[in-house]
Structure formats: C-alpha cells, structure tokens
Write an enzyme that holds these catalytic residues in place. Structure first.
Site, PDB file in Angstrom:
ATOM      1  CB  ILE A   1     -11.360  -0.791   5.076  1.00  0.00           C
ATOM      2  CG1 ILE A   1     -12.495  -0.350   4.124  1.00  0.00           C
ATOM      3  CG2 ILE A   1     -11.802  -0.672   6.544  1.00  0.00           C
ATOM      4  CD1 ILE A   1     -13.658  -1.279   4.040  1.00  0.00           C
TER       5      ILE A   1
ATOM      6  CG  ASP B   1      -1.983   1.004   1.266  1.00  0.00           C
ATOM      7  OD1 ASP B   1      -2.416   1.406   0.176  1.00  0.00           O
ATOM      8  OD2 ASP B   1      -2.406   1.399   2.373  1.00  0.00           O
ATOM      9  CG  HIS B   2      -0.474   4.886   0.125  1.00  0.00           C
ATOM     10  ND1 HIS B   2      -0.831   5.912  -0.716  1.00  0.00           N
ATOM     11  CD2 HIS B   2      -1.614   4.481   0.719  1.00  0.00           C
ATOM     12  CE1 HIS B   2      -2.129   6.120  -0.626  1.00  0.00           C
ATOM     13  NE2 HIS B   2      -2.627   5.264   0.223  1.00  0.00           N
TER      14      HIS B   2
ATOM     15  CG  ASP C   1       0.734   7.748  -3.458  1.00  0.00           C
ATOM     16  OD1 ASP C   1       0.616   8.563  -4.400  1.00  0.00           O
ATOM     17  OD2 ASP C   1       0.249   7.929  -2.331  1.00  0.00           O
TER      18      ASP C   1
ATOM     19  N   GLY D   1      -9.209   5.608   1.424  1.00  0.00           N
ATOM     20  CA  GLY D   1      -9.865   6.402   2.465  1.00  0.00           C
ATOM     21  C   GLY D   1     -11.322   6.039   2.640  1.00  0.00           C
TER      22      GLY D   1
HETATM   23  P1  13P Z   1      -8.960   4.765   5.797  1.00  0.00           P
HETATM   24  O1  13P Z   1      -8.079   5.663   6.609  1.00  0.00           O
HETATM   25  O2  13P Z   1     -10.247   5.427   5.432  1.00  0.00           O
HETATM   26  O3  13P Z   1      -9.175   3.450   6.428  1.00  0.00           O
HETATM   27  O4  13P Z   1      -8.207   4.503   4.395  1.00  0.00           O
HETATM   28  C1  13P Z   1      -7.222   3.518   4.277  1.00  0.00           C
HETATM   29  C2  13P Z   1      -6.507   3.577   2.979  1.00  0.00           C
HETATM   30  O5  13P Z   1      -6.953   4.162   2.010  1.00  0.00           O
HETATM   31  C3  13P Z   1      -5.214   2.870   2.906  1.00  0.00           C
HETATM   32  O6  13P Z   1      -4.585   3.065   1.681  1.00  0.00           O
END
Ligand code: 13P
Length: 317
Positions: A254, A81-82, A103, A211
């Site tokens: 999430i 992630d990211h 990202d 998000g």
């Molecule tokens: P939240 O902070 O809404 O859970 O988003 C998580 C997210 O987008 C991780 O990449």
C-alpha cells in the site's frame, strides 16, 4: 526490531496478511510506527528506488533506525520495493535491508528466471530474503511502466516453475491490480480465481499483492472539494484482503492510499488557513491521520493485534 519476512509469513500464512507500506520521509515514518504499534501489528517498511534518492538513502535509513529506537516494541522488515539488479545488490550489501524485491517481470521468462536466481544467491548468502515477480501489473512503478494492454496476469503453471527454478522466498502475482489511483473501471475487481489456481500449485508458499490501495472514495471527494482533480480514481475493495490471505497472500502493498492522506491533509489545511507559513501544524495532522489509516488497514488485513504472538514466536518476550 528489524526481522526478515520469513517468520512473519510463516505465522501469517492462510490467516492474515501483513501490510507493506511505502515511506519516503520523517512524517510518514512517525505515522507508520505509531499506527502499527497502536494497532499492535507487525509490518513491512517498503523503500523504493525513488524513496532512496528523494533525500538520500542514508537519511531514510537513519530515520528508520531512530524510529526503531523510539518504538522498541515494533517488529518489522525493511524491504526494497521493485529493485533492479544493481539496487538489490546495494541493498543486500548495506546490512540494513532484511528483504529485497527483484522486479524483472518486464523481461521474458528465461531472463526473469536468470536475474532472479542471481539475486537470490547473493541475498541468501547474507541472510536476506527475496521477493520476485511474475506477470505484469499496469501502471508505473520505478523503472517499469506498463500500459493497460501490456499488463499480464500471472500464469499459475509458470508461477510454480518460476519459484522452483529461482529459489525466491515469496512471489508477487498479477491478479488484476495496477499501481496508482486508477486501477479499475466498471465492475472489474481482483481475480481471486487466478489467485486460487496459483495457490493450488504453490501450497504454503507466500504470495504478494501489489497495487492494493483501496483509493477510499471519501478521500477522493475531500481532495477534489479542496481543489484536487482525481476524477474516476478507483481501487481494491479492502474487504477482499482476508479472502486473499486465505488464498496465500501474506504481504499487501500500500503506497497510494498514504499519498492520498498527505494530499487531503495538505489541501484542506492550506485552503482553510491561507495565511499559514508554519508547516509543523500540518505535519502533525498528517502524522496522526497517516497513523489512523495504517491502523485501519491492519484491521482489514487481519494483522492488527498479532504483535504479542509474533514477539513470542521470535523469542522477544
Ligand atoms: P498502490 O499504488 O496501490 O498503493 O500499490 C503500491 C505498490 O504495489 C508498491 O509496490
């Protein structure tokens, strides 16, 4: 079994979205696998740069491999992630990740295209798929912090050009959400109109919603009643997930909702049991509650009950 997101997205497109859940430790891993197997859903494990360094990247990998062996029915992707460019290469070369996110959304358009293109070439050479991002969410995520004013919705025309030039496999779009517990004020909500415009220009192409935590108000109230201070926290209406899926969203991220479960369970338990010194009873409650939250999310996303058809599609049964 670890798979790439490619086949999962093909099966889900236009019908439902797949939950992408961030985890950091053993308890989250157990809750995650239980919740997904119980609700019969394919899923995506998200590992952030911070999660890799929380203990050690090998530790989290070993936990996930053990969970995979304990839950042979589970079908999931392992996703970075990211990632920044360096972390993407590390994940791609590890042979463990089936998917990475580069990202570079904080860079200007041309730089984002160039970086993403380089990562796509390295990833595809190893059979790894790539999520990229165009536009900017508010909030803080790993190496990127964006204030409200700096957040930019994805430009639908640019999205088409970006996908064509980079060859990425899925695209994270900014449609009004932000990371963390404070997403909206007043009547703000998801910009499904922008999403619809993006889908028009990229029909059939998998889109990703970051998000997406809903910040359940009951959870916030329980945390505050047990000594927390999360006033004004607000998230995404989870009843909009299915509409977002019809508009091309195949992956919904999430993280914060899972953190809220952890905070609520621990605050309440320690408040009610001030004498406690054993952490295992709380851990057991957390695993069960986290599994419950995952199963609930999968119902809202429409991914619950899809595991048998996914296993058949992948030739596993
Ligand atoms: P939240 O902070 O809404 O859970 O988003 C998580 C997210 O987008 C991780 O990449």
């Amino acid at each position: 079994m670890i798979v790439t997101t490619k086949k999962l997205f093909e099966a889900a497109y236009g019908k439902y979205a797949i939950g992408a859940y961030n985890i950091n430790n053993l308890e989250q891993a157990m809750g995650l696998f239980r919740g997904n197997v119980e609700s019969q859903a394919p899923f995506i494990i998200q590992i952030s740069k911070g999660a890799r360094s929380y203990t050690h990247k090998s530790m989290l990998e070993a936990i996930i491999r053990a969970a995979d062996a304990l839950f042979p029915e589970a079908v999931f992707a392992v996703h970075l992630d990211h990632g920044d460019e360096e972390t993407c290469y590390d994940a791609i070369n590890s042979g463990f990740y089936s998917s990475v996110m580069i990202d570079a959304s904080h860079e200007d358009f041309e730089t984002n295209v160039a970086i993403t293109r380089r990562v796509v070439e390295a990833a595809h050479a190893k059979g790894v798929v790539v999520e990229a991002e165009l536009g900017q969410l508010g909030g803080v995520e790993e190496h990127v912090a964006v204030d409200e004013a700096g957040a930019k919705l994805t430009d639908p025309d640019k999205a088409k050009e970006f996908v064509e030039r980079t060859g990425c496999d899925s695209l994270a779009v900014a449609i009004g959400t932000s990371h963390g517990a404070y997403k909206f004020s007043g009547a703000q909500t998801l910009r499904l109109d922008v999403l619809a415009e993006i889908q028009k220009r990229l029909p059939g192409f998998p889109l990703v919603l970051h998000g997406a935590s809903s910040i359940p108000q009951e959870e916030v109230e329980r945390i505050n009643a047990a000594g927390g201070n999360l006033k004004g926290a607000k998230g995404v209406d989870e009843n909009l997930f299915k509409r977002a899926a019809e508009l091309g969203v195949t992956k919904v991220n999430i993280d914060t909702d899972g953190r809220l479960v952890w905070v609520r369970v621990h605050r309440e338990y320690l408040k009610e049991h001030p004498e406690v010194v054993d952490f295992r009873p709380i851990g057991k409650i957390f695993m069960a509650e986290y599994a419950k939250m995952i199963a609930h999310k999968n119902e809202k996303l429409g991914s619950a009950g899809r595991l048998p058809e996914i296993r058949k599609l992948l030739g596993l049964d």
